[in-house]
Each structure stands twice: as structure tokens, then as C-alpha cells.
Motif scaffolding. Structure first.
Motif, short mmCIF file in Angstrom:
data_model
loop_
_atom_site.label_atom_id
_atom_site.label_comp_id
_atom_site.label_asym_id
_atom_site.label_seq_id
_atom_site.Cartn_x
_atom_site.Cartn_y
_atom_site.Cartn_z
N ASN A 16 40.10 -20.65 29.99
CA ASN A 16 38.65 -20.48 29.78
C ASN A 16 37.82 -21.44 30.63
O ASN A 16 36.82 -22.00 30.15
CB ASN A 16 38.30 -20.66 28.30
CG ASN A 16 38.83 -19.54 27.44
OD1 ASN A 16 38.48 -18.38 27.63
ND2 ASN A 16 39.71 -19.87 26.51
N TYR A 28 37.34 -14.31 32.79
CA TYR A 28 36.79 -15.15 31.71
C TYR A 28 36.18 -14.28 30.61
O TYR A 28 36.39 -14.52 29.41
CB TYR A 28 35.74 -16.09 32.28
CG TYR A 28 34.99 -16.89 31.24
CD1 TYR A 28 35.59 -17.95 30.57
CD2 TYR A 28 33.66 -16.57 30.93
CE1 TYR A 28 34.90 -18.68 29.61
CE2 TYR A 28 32.97 -17.30 29.97
CZ TYR A 28 33.59 -18.35 29.32
OH TYR A 28 32.90 -19.06 28.37
N LEU A 29 35.44 -13.24 31.02
CA LEU A 29 34.81 -12.35 30.04
C LEU A 29 35.84 -11.51 29.30
O LEU A 29 35.86 -11.44 28.07
CB LEU A 29 33.80 -11.45 30.75
CG LEU A 29 33.14 -10.35 29.89
CD1 LEU A 29 32.30 -10.98 28.77
CD2 LEU A 29 32.29 -9.44 30.75
N TYR A 48 38.27 -14.65 23.35
CA TYR A 48 38.35 -16.02 22.83
C TYR A 48 39.80 -16.49 22.70
O TYR A 48 40.10 -17.39 21.92
CB TYR A 48 37.60 -16.11 21.49
CG TYR A 48 36.15 -15.72 21.66
CD1 TYR A 48 35.28 -16.53 22.37
CD2 TYR A 48 35.67 -14.51 21.18
CE1 TYR A 48 33.96 -16.17 22.57
CE2 TYR A 48 34.35 -14.13 21.37
CZ TYR A 48 33.49 -14.97 22.07
OH TYR A 48 32.19 -14.61 22.28
N ILE A 85 34.98 -23.22 21.95
CA ILE A 85 34.12 -22.34 22.74
C ILE A 85 32.76 -22.34 22.06
O ILE A 85 32.59 -21.77 20.97
CB ILE A 85 34.70 -20.92 22.84
CG1 ILE A 85 36.07 -20.98 23.52
CG2 ILE A 85 33.77 -19.99 23.61
CD1 ILE A 85 36.78 -19.65 23.62
N SER A 110 28.86 -17.87 23.13
CA SER A 110 29.45 -16.54 23.20
C SER A 110 29.66 -16.11 24.65
O SER A 110 28.89 -16.45 25.54
CB SER A 110 28.53 -15.54 22.48
OG SER A 110 28.93 -14.21 22.74
N LYS A 111 30.71 -15.33 24.87
CA LYS A 111 30.95 -14.76 26.19
C LYS A 111 30.17 -13.46 26.39
O LYS A 111 30.15 -12.91 27.49
CB LYS A 111 32.45 -14.48 26.38
CG LYS A 111 33.31 -15.74 26.44
CD LYS A 111 34.73 -15.40 26.83
CE LYS A 111 35.60 -16.64 26.93
NZ LYS A 111 36.97 -16.35 27.44
N SER A 170 39.33 -21.56 20.30
CA SER A 170 40.07 -20.51 20.99
C SER A 170 41.29 -20.16 20.15
O SER A 170 41.73 -20.95 19.31
CB SER A 170 40.48 -20.96 22.39
OG SER A 170 41.39 -22.04 22.32
#
Length: 416
Positions: free
Chosen positions: A358, A387-388, A392, A401, A404-405, A415
Motif C-alpha cells: 500500500n 493501489y486502488l 485494504y 490505512i 479511503s481508497k 490493513s
């Protein structure tokens, strides 16, 4: 006049802090560079010894028992990279005993053919060195996390010869979404110092060569497709590691028995596949994949070997196995998508690494340091997509984290 004096005092504070962190980063960099270089040499020599003496594979169960004994009698059971990350988060102490224990355990794992990397040990050794040095220098409570990050940067730089990646990785991996900018000066000082020491001693930095075409829309779409697939592979990698480790501990609660069974399984699998490509780190296979040559199922076998190695108690790291899995998968899948196999391997290596840790910024820098600075846009896009898509999932359960992605939203979750 009084206003001028206030400004001068204010400026002097910055000068003092700069001098302090240059000194602290330099000290930790020297110590980390020397120990990191020694660790690198130890792992390399262990690997060469195993390649020349194949019978060492049969000692894997014995090596597992020695590793269990080292952790049991040093009181380091259950301590690993997550403990170092928690030290940065919560100011917890990192025991200096972790340094020799993970050092010896990783060398033993590589000597006898366990499938593991080096960076997990590097982060633990570096974190231990940074924390201990910070204590010896009587740093304050707020400065101790930065000292720990300095150590992590130093060892990563000494091992891989990638000081920029080492700096940003240490700052980015702990809390995704928040970058510890206060650590930039000490961490890059530490990383550069360790890197220069390793170079002076004779450790060659990790560099790979690949032909990268100019940026074109069709090629970019192919890269996006491969990166999305690699994001899914990173989920498989991380979740399999956590699930298998938990299942093995439940089925075989006795760590001594786990070590023997795990060693025996690795010996049997090595004979089953008929090659030693999946023992150790596998840098040779990674280099061949980037050159355009990879077995279609190499990434599956490496995943299985790594799951057994880590889950049954052997030590090392998961990042180099992620390189292996990404490069071999990308070599094959990239070719199917229309990319050259070598470029597919390079994109796969970076994308699976990014999805697993990440760290999109550090991953982009890693691509630049490993493959050169040509057409970095392909790698930057691949890191963003991976990454997206990876959600998580992550290698380190202590990693937080924070954002939010999917949207600009504070979530503050671990994670998984």
C-alpha cells in the motif's frame, strides 16, 4: 530590534533541529549501513553455499528448530515487522534482541532453502537499531518514532541500493494517507549514509534492465489492465499469507512440530517441482522474467513455497517473494495482453509490490531506481491502479490505512 531578535531565535530553532537530525540520521545510517551490509553479505553467502551444496536442503527441519529455539529463549516469540510498526504508532519499545535473532534466523532460512526475502528482516533490524540508538542519544518521546524510521530506511537502502525508495517507504508504510514529513531529513540522511557505506564495502545496488517504449494510449491501456490483475494477485498473496498462517497455528499449535513439518513439506515440494528456483529469494528468476523468460506457473509455485515458509515459522521477508510473483506473473500475463514480456514483468513486479504494501509513491520511486527514469508514467499509472484495486489488503496487519481508497473520507482502519 526586538522583532529582529525574535526572528533570529525562530530561525535558530530550525538550524538546531536540522543539525540534530543530520547528526542522528548520520549516526543511525553508519550503524545501519555496516550491519545492513553484513546482513546482505550473510544472506548472499548463505545462498551461494546452498547452491553449491544441495544437501543443505535436508537440514530445513533442523534450521526450523534452531529458529524456534532462538525466538523461545530470547523472548522474541511473536515479534516481527508488525512490532516495529506498532513502535512508530504507539511508542512501544523495540527490543534490541530482535536484531541478532532475526539476522541469524533469516540467514538460516536462506542457507537451507526456505522461500523468503530479506526486507522483513531489514525493517526489523533497522527498527531495532534506530530505536536503540535513539535511546542511547536520549531522544524525546516525540522523536523516538523518527529514529525507528531512520533505522528502517538505513537497512532497506543498504540491502537494495535504493535510498529514495527506502526513505519514502519507511515514511509511507506505517500510516497510509499520512506522510511523516518531519522524518524526511533524518530518513534520507540515514538512507544515503547507509547506501554509500554499502557501496564502499562493495555491495552492488539492485538494478534491472528493461526496454520501455514511449508513452502511447494503447500501451497505457495494456499497462492499466495488467496492473489491475496484479492488484488482484496482491490480494491473493496477502490474504493467503494471513489465512494459512492462522490455520497452521490452529492445527499445529506446537512451534517445534510446525518447524519440522514445514521443513519436510518444503523438501518434498522441491523434489516435486524438480528445481531449486523457488528456494531462497529467487532473484535469478526475477532477472530472467524481466529479460522476457518465465514459466507460466512459476508465480503459483512461489506463492505456495512462500506460504509454507512463513506460515510454518521460518523467517525472512515477503517483499522479494512479491517481486518474484509479480515479475513472473507479469511476464506471462503482459505477453497475453500485448505487452512485451520484459515490460510486463517490470510492471508486474512493481504492481504486486505496491498492492501488497500500500505504498504507491515508494513503489513509483522503486521503479525509477530499479529500471531507470525513462517513461516512468507507465509505472506511476500501474502503481495507482494496483493501489486502488488491492483494496485494504496488506502484508502488515499493524499498518493503518487512514483514508479511503474510494473517496476523500477518513476511515482509520488496519490493513487485512
Amino acid at each position: 530590534m526586538e522583532r529582529l531578535l525574535r526572528r533570529l531565535r525562530h530561525m535558530s530553532e530550525y538550524a538546531v533541529v536540522l543539525a540534530k537530525w543530520l547528526a542522528v540520521g548520520g549516526v543511525i545510517g553508519v550503524i545501519g549501513g555496516l550491519i545492513g551490509t553484513l546482513f546482505h553479505i550473510g544472506v548472499e553467502e548463505a545462498t551461494l553455499l546452498r547452491e553449491h551444496h544441495h544437501w543443505l536442503l535436508y537440514l530445513l527441519p533442523v534450521a526450523g528448530l534452531v529458529i524456534v529455539a532462538l525466538y523461545r529463549f530470547s523472548g522474541m516469540e511473536g515479534k516481527g515487522t508488525n512490532a516495529v510498526i506498532e513502535s512508530v504508532h504507539f511508542g512501544k519499545k523495540v527490543s534490541s534482541m530482535l536484531v541478532p535473532v532475526i539476522f541469524l534466523s533469516t540467514v538460516l532460512t536462506h542457507l537451507c532453502g526456505g522461500s523468503a526475502g530479506r526486507e522483513g528482516a531489514a525493517l526489523q533490524i533497522g527498527g531495532g537499531i534506530g530505536h536503540k540508538t535513539g535511546r542511547l542519544l536520549h531522544l524525546g518521546e516525540k522523536d523516538m518514532p523518527l529514529a525507528t524510521l531512520c533505522g528502517m530506511s538505513a537497512l532497506f537502502a543498504a540491502l537494495f541500493g535504493t535510498p529514495l525508495t527506502a526513505t519514502v517507504f519507511a515514511l509511507e508504510v506505517v500510516s497510509v494517507g499520512v506522510f511523516y514529513y518531519a522524518g524526511l531529513v533524518p530518513c534520507i540522511t540515514s538512507a544515503m549514509t547507509a547506501f554509500l557505506i554499502s557501496r564502499q564495502i562493495g555491495v552492488a545496488p539492485t538494478r534491472l534492465s528493461v526496454m520501455i517504449p514511449q508513452v502511447e494510449p494503447v500501451t497505457m491501456l495494456q499497462v492499466i489492465g495488467l496492473a489491475a490483475l496484479c492488484g488482484l494477485i496482491s490480494i491473493l498473496f496477502c490474504r493467503s499469507l494471513h489465512a494459512v498462517e492462522h490455520k497452521v497455528e490452529h492445527l499445529l499449535p506446537n512451534p517445534w512440530l510446525r518447524a519440522v513439518v514445514g521443513g519436510a513439506l518444503l523438501i518434498g515440494l522441491t523434489f516435486l517441482v524438480g528445481t531449486a528456483d523457488y528456494n531462497g529469494a529467487g532473484m535469478g528468476v526475477i532477472e530472467r522474467a524481466v529479460a522476457g523468460e518465465a514459466d507460466p506457473f512459476a508465480w503459483v509455485w512461489k506463492l505456495i513455497f512462500t506460504l509454507i515458509t512463513i506460515s510454518f515459522g521460518f523467517k525472512g521477508g515477503e517483499v522479494v517473494p512479491s517481486f518474484f510473483i509479480g515479475a513472473t506473473f507479469g511476464c506471462v500475463a503482459g505477453g497475453l495482453l500485448g505487452l512485451s514480456p520484459g515490460l510486463g514483468a517490470a510492471i508486474g513486479l512493481i504492481s504486486v509490490f505496491c498492492g501488497a504494501v500500500n505504498c504507491p509513491i515508494a513503489s513509483t520511486l522503486l521503479a525509477m531506481e530499479l529500471f531507470g527514469t525513462g517513461e516512468v508514467l507507465y509505472f506511476a499509472m500501474a502503481c495507482a491502479v494496483s493501489y486502488l484495486v488491492s483494496g485494504y489488503s496488506g502484508l502488515y496487519s499493524s499498518q493503518t490505512i487512514l483514508y479511503s481508497k474510494l473517496r476523500a473520507e477518513f476511515i482509520n482502519r488496519r490493513s487485512k
